[in-house]
Scaffold this motif. Structure first.
Motif, mmCIF file in Angstrom:
data_model
loop_
_atom_site.group_PDB
_atom_site.id
_atom_site.type_symbol
_atom_site.label_atom_id
_atom_site.label_comp_id
_atom_site.label_asym_id
_atom_site.label_seq_id
_atom_site.Cartn_x
_atom_site.Cartn_y
_atom_site.Cartn_z
ATOM 1 N N MET A 1 -3.267 -2.386 3.583
ATOM 2 C CA MET A 1 -2.104 -2.172 2.729
ATOM 3 C C MET A 1 -2.282 -2.847 1.375
ATOM 4 N N ARG A 2 -2.805 -4.070 1.387
ATOM 5 C CA ARG A 2 -2.995 -4.802 0.128
ATOM 6 C C ARG A 2 -4.021 -4.097 -0.751
ATOM 7 N N GLU A 3 -5.118 -3.615 -0.142
ATOM 8 C CA GLU A 3 -6.128 -2.900 -0.931
ATOM 9 C C GLU A 3 -5.559 -1.622 -1.535
ATOM 10 N N GLN A 4 -4.733 -0.923 -0.775
ATOM 11 C CA GLN A 4 -4.183 0.331 -1.279
ATOM 12 C C GLN A 4 -3.185 0.096 -2.410
ATOM 13 N N ILE A 5 -2.352 -0.944 -2.265
ATOM 14 C CA ILE A 5 -1.378 -1.218 -3.325
ATOM 15 C C ILE A 5 -2.073 -1.713 -4.584
ATOM 16 N N THR A 6 -3.070 -2.595 -4.402
ATOM 17 C CA THR A 6 -3.784 -3.133 -5.566
ATOM 18 C C THR A 6 -4.564 -2.047 -6.298
ATOM 19 N N GLY A 7 -5.195 -1.139 -5.550
ATOM 20 C CA GLY A 7 -6.032 -0.111 -6.170
ATOM 21 C C GLY A 7 -5.398 1.257 -6.194
ATOM 22 N N ILE A 8 -4.059 1.313 -6.304
ATOM 23 C CA ILE A 8 -3.363 2.601 -6.247
ATOM 24 C C ILE A 8 -3.807 3.550 -7.370
ATOM 25 N N ARG A 9 -4.098 2.992 -8.558
ATOM 26 C CA ARG A 9 -4.515 3.851 -9.669
ATOM 27 C C ARG A 9 -5.894 4.439 -9.423
ATOM 28 N N VAL A 10 -6.794 3.626 -8.874
ATOM 29 C CA VAL A 10 -8.139 4.122 -8.568
ATOM 30 C C VAL A 10 -8.074 5.196 -7.487
ATOM 31 N N VAL A 11 -7.227 4.953 -6.467
ATOM 32 C CA VAL A 11 -7.085 5.930 -5.381
ATOM 33 C C VAL A 11 -6.613 7.267 -5.929
ATOM 34 N N ARG A 12 -5.632 7.220 -6.820
ATOM 35 C CA ARG A 12 -5.121 8.476 -7.381
ATOM 36 C C ARG A 12 -6.129 9.114 -8.316
ATOM 37 N N ALA A 13 -6.856 8.282 -9.062
ATOM 38 C CA ALA A 13 -7.820 8.834 -10.018
ATOM 39 C C ALA A 13 -8.932 9.599 -9.313
ATOM 40 N N PHE A 14 -9.374 9.125 -8.168
ATOM 41 C CA PHE A 14 -10.447 9.789 -7.431
ATOM 42 C C PHE A 14 -9.933 10.651 -6.271
ATOM 43 N N VAL A 15 -8.634 10.877 -6.244
ATOM 44 C CA VAL A 15 -8.000 11.732 -5.237
ATOM 45 C C VAL A 15 -8.410 11.293 -3.828
ATOM 46 N N ARG A 16 -8.148 10.024 -3.524
ATOM 47 C CA ARG A 16 -8.537 9.460 -2.221
ATOM 48 C C ARG A 16 -7.312 9.180 -1.344
ATOM 49 N N GLU A 17 -6.209 9.847 -1.657
ATOM 50 C CA GLU A 17 -4.991 9.577 -0.897
ATOM 51 C C GLU A 17 -5.160 9.884 0.594
ATOM 52 N N ARG A 18 -5.780 11.023 0.915
ATOM 53 C CA ARG A 18 -5.942 11.394 2.320
ATOM 54 C C ARG A 18 -6.831 10.379 3.054
ATOM 55 N N HIS A 19 -7.915 9.960 2.397
ATOM 56 C CA HIS A 19 -8.822 8.987 3.015
ATOM 57 C C HIS A 19 -8.102 7.660 3.272
ATOM 58 N N GLU A 20 -7.322 7.203 2.304
ATOM 59 C CA GLU A 20 -6.612 5.932 2.463
ATOM 60 C C GLU A 20 -5.522 6.046 3.532
ATOM 61 N N ALA A 21 -4.882 7.211 3.597
ATOM 62 C CA ALA A 21 -3.882 7.419 4.653
ATOM 63 C C ALA A 21 -4.533 7.349 6.029
ATOM 64 N N GLU A 22 -5.732 7.909 6.144
ATOM 65 C CA GLU A 22 -6.456 7.851 7.415
ATOM 66 C C GLU A 22 -6.855 6.413 7.754
ATOM 67 N N ARG A 23 -7.290 5.659 6.746
ATOM 68 C CA ARG A 23 -7.633 4.244 6.977
ATOM 69 C C ARG A 23 -6.424 3.468 7.504
ATOM 70 N N PHE A 24 -5.279 3.682 6.862
ATOM 71 C CA PHE A 24 -4.080 2.974 7.305
ATOM 72 C C PHE A 24 -3.665 3.434 8.704
#
Length: 298
Positions: free
Chosen positions: A197-220
């Motif tokens: 959760m901390r990694e996703q909140i801290t790097g939310i802009r990077v996640v959106r920039a590289f369209v990694r939302e689905r991957h991060e959702a799977e990690r969580f």
């Protein structure tokens, strides 16, 4: 470590702790004395038709019950004050200690783990302190006192307690031994959820920039499912605990009633004493369960 934490932070409020011990002592003694008075009402009041004795002894029971309620409420109040105050001081010192860590120390412990220690772990120690305030004094006195009073009022059937109490202790010990690894696994899984959760909140802009939302959702989802599985394993063992206690308690009560009825028929035990014995059995079983629950929390 746990004992040192409690001694360092909770014993800062020595006055509150002493008040808890005194109030719990009075409340427990009153609780143990009530079944004996009830037995006297049955044996010397109801059986003989002595209304005056019933009213006078019943009045004493009301007074003792009222005193027990007041002492229990006061003990819980002072215990909560000491435990919550100790938790506040613990959280304060822990936060200042973590703020003084170097970058290397923060990296060695990990930010998610430090967050868990500062929040969840302090809360667990605080809850343990609150429970200990009421159980550490009550459980031993209720258990030992219940056995002594049970032998005193109904000696011919007191052997039932000698058999039932060790069986209950062994069963609770086995269940707790199975639960401890599960609790440790839960702590590790909580760290994983906090880390993701901390990694996703801290790097939310990077996640959106590289369209990694689905991957991060799977990690969580993986971390969250792992925590849920560990919690369910512990929950199943906890769900088993109460039915086992009730099973042993009810079997013990059946044995007390069965052998007690024969003792009443033989004239070696009074009906009121048998009633008191049943109450003492419940109190003893409750004390063992309370002590087991405190051990599990610790």
């Amino acid at each position: 470590m746990l004992i040192r934490l409690l001694r360092t932070y909770v014993l800062r409020y020595r006055g509150h702790v002493i008040a808890v011990v005194c109030f719990q002592l009075v409340a427990t003694i009153a609780m143990l004395y009530l079944p004996t008075l009830n037995a006297d009402i049955i044996d010397y009041g109801v059986a003989r038709g002595d209304t005056g004795y019933i009213l006078s002894t019943g009045g004493w029971m009301l007074l003792i019950s009222f005193a027990q309620i007041i002492c229990s409420v006061a003990a819980m109040y002072f215990g909560s004050q000491a435990a919550l105050g100790g938790g506040r001081d613990m959280r304060h010192d822990l936060l200042h200690r973590v703020n003084g860590f170097s970058t290397r120390e923060v990296g060695r412990f990990g930010a998610p783990s430090l967050i868990t220690r500062t929040t969840n772990d302090v809360q667990q120690v605080q809850l343990l302190a609150v429970m200990a305030m009421s159980i550490v004094v009550t459980a031993p006195i209720m258990g030992i006192g219940g056995i002594i009073m049970g032998i005193k009022v109904a000696a011919p059937i007191s052997w039932v307690l000698v058999v039932a109490v060790p069986i209950l202790g062994i069963v609770m010990g086995l269940i707790i031994a199975r639960m401890v690894p599960g609790f440790r696994a839960m702590q590790s899984r909580i760290d994983d959820v906090n880390r993701v959760m901390r990694e996703q909140i801290t790097g939310i802009r990077v996640v959106r920039a590289f369209v990694r939302e689905r991957h991060e959702a799977e990690r969580f989802e993986v971390a969250n499912t792992s925590l849920a599985d560990a919690t369910l394993r512990v929950g199943r063992m906890m769900a088993l605990m109460f039915p086992m206690v009730m099973l042993i308690t009810n079997v013990t009560l059946v044995a007390v009633l069965w052998f007690g009825s024969h003792a009443v028929s033989d004239g070696t035990v009074e009906i009121g004493a048998l009633t008191a014995m049943i109450t003492y059995v419940m109190q003893i079983m409750m004390s063992v369960m309370m002590a087991s629950f405190l051990t599990m929390m610790a």
